[in-house]
Motif scaffolding. Structure first.
Motif, short mmCIF file in Angstrom:
data_model
loop_
_atom_site.label_atom_id
_atom_site.label_comp_id
_atom_site.label_asym_id
_atom_site.label_seq_id
_atom_site.Cartn_x
_atom_site.Cartn_y
_atom_site.Cartn_z
N TYR A 1 0.82 -1.19 0.00
CA TYR A 1 0.00 0.00 0.00
C TYR A 1 0.87 1.26 0.00
CZ TYR A 1 -3.63 3.22 1.70
OH TYR A 1 -4.49 4.26 1.86
N VAL A 2 1.89 1.27 0.85
CA VAL A 2 2.76 2.45 0.93
C VAL A 2 3.56 2.60 -0.37
CG1 VAL A 2 4.81 3.36 2.05
CG2 VAL A 2 2.91 2.58 3.42
N ILE A 3 4.03 1.48 -0.91
CA ILE A 3 4.78 1.54 -2.17
C ILE A 3 3.90 2.12 -3.27
CG2 ILE A 3 5.87 0.13 -3.96
CD1 ILE A 3 6.89 -1.67 -1.76
N ALA A 4 2.64 1.66 -3.33
CA ALA A 4 1.72 2.18 -4.34
C ALA A 4 1.46 3.67 -4.11
CB ALA A 4 0.41 1.40 -4.30
N LEU A 5 1.36 4.07 -2.84
CA LEU A 5 1.13 5.47 -2.52
C LEU A 5 2.28 6.32 -3.04
CD1 LEU A 5 -0.47 7.66 -0.83
CD2 LEU A 5 1.06 7.10 1.03
N LEU B 1 0.77 9.63 -4.85
CA LEU B 1 1.24 11.00 -4.64
C LEU B 1 1.58 11.72 -5.94
CD1 LEU B 1 3.34 10.71 -1.38
CD2 LEU B 1 1.13 11.78 -1.69
N PRO B 2 2.28 11.07 -6.91
CA PRO B 2 2.56 11.80 -8.16
C PRO B 2 1.29 12.25 -8.87
CG PRO B 2 3.91 9.84 -8.04
CD PRO B 2 2.95 9.76 -6.91
N LEU B 3 0.31 11.34 -8.97
CA LEU B 3 -0.93 11.71 -9.66
C LEU B 3 -1.66 12.82 -8.91
CD1 LEU B 3 -2.25 8.27 -10.84
CD2 LEU B 3 -1.96 10.26 -12.26
N LEU B 4 -1.63 12.74 -7.59
CA LEU B 4 -2.30 13.74 -6.76
C LEU B 4 -1.65 15.11 -6.97
CD1 LEU B 4 -4.38 14.18 -4.52
CD2 LEU B 4 -2.64 13.60 -2.87
N GLU C 1 2.69 21.38 -3.92
CA GLU C 1 3.45 20.16 -3.58
C GLU C 1 3.16 19.77 -2.14
OE1 GLU C 1 7.60 20.70 -3.86
OE2 GLU C 1 8.07 18.62 -3.35
N ARG C 2 3.20 20.79 -1.26
CA ARG C 2 2.95 20.50 0.15
C ARG C 2 1.51 20.04 0.36
NH1 ARG C 2 3.62 25.33 4.12
NH2 ARG C 2 1.56 25.58 3.21
N ASP C 3 0.58 20.68 -0.37
CA ASP C 3 -0.83 20.27 -0.27
C ASP C 3 -1.00 18.81 -0.64
OD1 ASP C 3 -2.04 23.41 -1.67
OD2 ASP C 3 -1.38 22.86 0.35
N ALA C 4 -0.35 18.40 -1.73
CA ALA C 4 -0.49 17.02 -2.18
C ALA C 4 0.03 16.06 -1.13
CB ALA C 4 0.27 16.82 -3.49
N LEU C 5 1.19 16.39 -0.54
CA LEU C 5 1.75 15.51 0.50
C LEU C 5 0.82 15.45 1.70
CD1 LEU C 5 5.48 16.56 0.26
CD2 LEU C 5 4.50 14.36 -0.36
N ILE C 6 0.24 16.61 2.09
CA ILE C 6 -0.66 16.63 3.25
C ILE C 6 -1.88 15.75 2.98
CG2 ILE C 6 -2.23 18.06 4.61
CD1 ILE C 6 -0.29 20.35 4.32
N VAL C 7 -2.53 15.98 1.83
CA VAL C 7 -3.76 15.23 1.54
C VAL C 7 -3.47 13.74 1.45
CG1 VAL C 7 -5.55 14.86 -0.18
CG2 VAL C 7 -4.88 17.17 0.39
N GLY C 8 -2.37 13.38 0.77
CA GLY C 8 -2.05 11.96 0.62
C GLY C 8 -1.80 11.28 1.95
N CYS C 9 -1.01 11.96 2.80
CA CYS C 9 -0.67 11.34 4.08
C CYS C 9 -1.87 11.27 5.02
CB CYS C 9 0.48 12.10 4.74
SG CYS C 9 1.99 11.90 3.80
#
Lengths: 560, 216
Positions: free
Chosen positions: A56-60, A65-68, A282-290
């Motif tokens: 799951y983490v590898i897929a994330l 994250l890139p697509l997000l 970039e930061r938004d994407a990391l926040i939402v993904g995590c």
């Protein structure tokens, strides 16, 4: 010059979020959903615990994250919704936005039906005892209704009282008026939230995005205080390294991270288009993904605790039933047989009267079996004022199909065939469009202008090669595996011989045709629009060749 | 004399014994689960408790048949076990005719609560094998409660929608009134600037700036 003034006009006219929190909460609320609370724990249980986290983490990291990041960046830069963004990258890609919109519409239809069911249960929660606790009594009050006794009070309430489900999909039944009412209220609530676009969404999101976390915390505290919760948590966290060798785990992880983040719906592009351009996406994407992944894990803990509790309860009931049967059959004093000395007693009785013991049909009680059984399977993998009102009305009318007697079967079809493959196709085209049609360098420049930093090697590698490749592999494997499966469904049929087990039936021809149609129709717009634009281009080209005006040039067109 | 009495007693005893046996056609099996029901407060089973049972059942028969004078001696138990379970049959008063199963069942059903109460037990802990407890019908109010909650929620949502639709219209109206006031104040300031311009210094025609005011 013209473009800039247009842009200025656009900037002043386009609505915007009141503050950053609203935007982040909306993205998180969009990403977090049934996939986190329902499907993730189900996959954890199928693959025996938290080892599922590794794929799951590898897929994330390599897909999610890139697509997000890409969706948030492109929406923020081009300041248009999904349809506009892809049309402006290339006219031939306009179909991509249309496909996203169609998929969102179809998924919205059946997702709101699930909300209607939740409202039904909510309306029924204000009475004691709860209506799904006890079975109803039969006519002469000698016992409970057989359908209810054979399955359970909870199942009976769901299948009979709520859905009034028909035995198969061919029998449509009639519109269930109570479900129609609940569906109408669900659509009214949706309308009130987006009646004024992001103005009202932004206000509503403070409550709707945070309330689930409050409820999850309450569940967590309650679940951890239940007896037997430990067994469930141990089951969750015990490593079972065998599962990692199963290729299906990796496939499920890839699809799960994808649907969990709600990519390819066009929603994230739309939300980020209301942002100011100089925003750190970039930061938004990391926040939402995590936050999305954290929610999945956070939700699975109370679910597994409750699973442990239920399994223990079932196990105790099973053992007590055995003890009671032996006590009654052999007239032994009550309390002589306990859970501890059950084994000794059984041996003793078997020696003295084996035929009698055999005739009793004692059950085999095993906690591990209960842990694996308890979790039930049908998991659901996932303004303009007038315009919004019209959309709500049309959606409500079409969604009435889910309030029929056979509605639940249709919902399963939508769930299985609309969500999965389409989103994979759309996402693949999205990333190819941005990386190769729009140009990765141009995209990098845009992000540098917006956030102040050029995307690092991780983003470059994933956007260019890793994510498209992963998507392609996942898509191919997914289609191959799904094509092998027979299209069957589980029907609730009280007259079935092995009731309460589900009656597994094949879809009739006309239903299967509808399934195929649902899978193909939205993405058909991609080639259709491309073809249409190409035809227009050809027409213009041939017209220009025929009407060769020697005085025609770009600056001044000669008068004929 | 004594022999006759003894013979009669033994005969009746044996008749009773024959009447009651496990699996008797007109008999019922009873099961007591006193420890399950009362836990620490459980009373031990004894001959006195058996007497109470026979008395309670005799009462049930009397109550059902409206007066037939059943007595304790008309209830014949047998095959008592450690489980605390036994069979019993019922005979008509002063005879050895068995009362049929159906009548016994109806009598027990009618007075079930009284029999349970005598032993501080419930339908589940004092079981008559073959007689199913009458389940209480669930209470169903006239207006289903869920419709009330639905009405409240829909009422709130409708009020919200109407408020959101009407609010901008009201705002627009207020804004129009405010605009009308603003226009008056604009005219005043316009006049002021013209006056200021006219009184600003001495107009020297040599260095006159004809372009100061726009030519009409």
């Amino acid at each position: 010059m013209d473009a800039e003034s247009d842009e200025q006009k656009e900037i002043t006219q386009r609505p915007k979020w009141d503050n950053k929190i609203q935007y982040l909460l909306t993205c998180i609320g969009f990403a977090v959903g049934l996939g986190n609370v329902w499907r993730f724990p189900y996959l954890c249980q199928t693959y025996g615990g938290e080892e599922f986290l590794i794929p799951y983490v590898i897929a994330l990291v390599f897909e999610g994250l890139p697509l997000l990041h890409m969706e948030l960046a492109i929406g923020q830069r081009l300041r248009m919704g999904s349809v506009g963004v892809w049309s402006s990258i290339s006219p031939y890609l306009g179909g991509l936005g249309v496909a996203s919109m169609l998929v969102s519409f179809l998924i919205g239809l059946f997702y709101n039906m699930i909300l209607a069911w939740i409202l039904w249960y909510f309306f029924h929660s204000f009475q004691s005892p709860l209506p799904w606790r006890d079975c109803p009594v039969n006519l002469n009050h000698t016992g409970y209704l057989t359908e209810c006794e054979k399955s359970s009070a909870v199942n009976y309430f769901w299948y009979h009282e709520t859905l009034n489900i028909t035995p198969n999909i061919d029998t449509s039944g009639s519109l269930q008026w109570w479900l129609v009412l609940c569906l109408a209220s669900a659509w009214c609530i949706v309308y009130i939230c987006f009646i004024r676009g992001i103005e009202t969404i932004g206000k509503a999101i403070y409550a709707t995005a945070t309330f689930p976390y409050l409820v999850l915390t309450i569940f967590l505290i309650r679940a951890l205080t239940l007896p037997g919760a430990n067994d469930g948590l141990i089951y969750l966290f015990t490593p079972n390294w065998e599962t990692l060798k199963n290729p299906k785990v990796w496939l499920d992880a890839a699809t799960q991270i994808f649907f969990s983040l709600s990519l390819a719906f066009g929603g994230l592009i739309a939300f980020s288009s209301y942002n100011p351009q100089k925003n750190n996406c970039e930061r938004d994407a990391l926040i939402v993904g995590c936050v999305n992944s954290f929610t999945s894990i956070y939700a699975s803990i109370p679910i597994f605790a409750i699973l442990g509790f239920k399994a223990n309860e079932n196990n105790n009931n099973c053992q007590n039933w055995n003890i009671l049967t032996l006590t009654n059959a052999f007239n032994i004093g009550v309390g002589n047989i306990t859970l501890e000395n059950y084994g000794e007693w059984l041996n003793y009785l078997n020696k003295t009267d084996p035929s009698e013991v055999e005739s009793l049909n004692l059950k085999a009680c095993n906690l591990q079996t209960f842990l694996e059984e308890v979790f039930i399977v049908t998991c659901l993998m996932m303004s303009d004022i007038l315009l919004t009102g019209l959309i709500c009305l049309i959606s409500f009318a079409v969604a009435l199909i889910f309030t029929l007697g056979s509605g639940n079967y249709w919902l399963e079809i939508f769930n299985s065939y609309v969500g999965s493959v389409l989103l994979l196709i759309i996402a693949f085209f999205e990333i190819i469009a941005v990386a190769y049609v729009y140009g990765i360098n141009r995209f990098n420049d845009d992000i540098e202008w917006m956030t102040g930093r050029r995307p690092n090697i991780y983003w470059q590698a994933t956007w260019r090669f890793i994510s498209p490749f992963m998507l392609l592999v996942v898509f191919v494997v997914y289609v191959v595996i799904e094509a092998e499966k027979q299209p069957t469904y589980n029907a609730w049929n009280p007259d079935y011989v092995h009731f309460p087990l589900a009656d597994v039936l094949h879809y009739p021809e006309w239903v299967f045709a509808i399934c195929v149609l649902l899978s193909i129709l939205p993405v058909v717009s991609i080639p259709l629009v491309a073809f249409y634009k190409f035809m227009c281009f050809l027409k213009n080209y041939t017209m220009n060749r025929h009407n060769q005006n020697p005085y025609a040039n770009e600056c001044c067109h000669g008068e004929l | 004399m004594l022999e006759k009495i003894l013979l009669l007693l033994s005969l009746s005893f044996s008749v009773a014994e024959e009447l009651c046996k496990p699996g008797a056609a007109e008999g019922y099996k009873v099961r007591f689960s006193i420890k399950t029901a009362l836990g620490d407060q459980a009373y031990p089973w004894s001959k006195n408790e058996m007497f109470l049972f026979r008395a309670a059942l005799a009462f049930a028969m009397r109550d059902y048949t409206n007066g037939e004078e059943f007595g304790v001696s008309d209830i014949h138990p047998c095959d008592e076990t450690e489980r605390v379970s036994f069979w019993f049959v019922v005979t008509r008063p002063n005879t050895t005719d068995l009362v049929d199963k159906g009548t016994v069942e109806m009598a027990i059903k009618k007075s079930r609560n009284r029999i349970n109460g005598a032993f501080l037990l419930t339908d589940q802990t004092l079981e008559f094998d073959g007689i199913y407890p009458t389940l209480a019908a669930p209470v169903s109010p006239d207006t289903p409660p869920w419709l009330i909650v639905f009405g409240v929620v829909m009422g709130a949502v409708s009020v919200g929608i109407i408020a959101l639709l009407v609010y901008p219209l009201v705002q627009r109206k207020l804004k129009k009134n405010k605009d009308a006031d603003d226009e008056d104040s604009d005219e005043e300031t316009g006049v002021k600037t013209a006056e200021i311009g006219a009184n600003d210094g001495i107009y020297n025609s040599t260095f006159s700036d004809d372009e100061r005011f726009t030519q009409m």
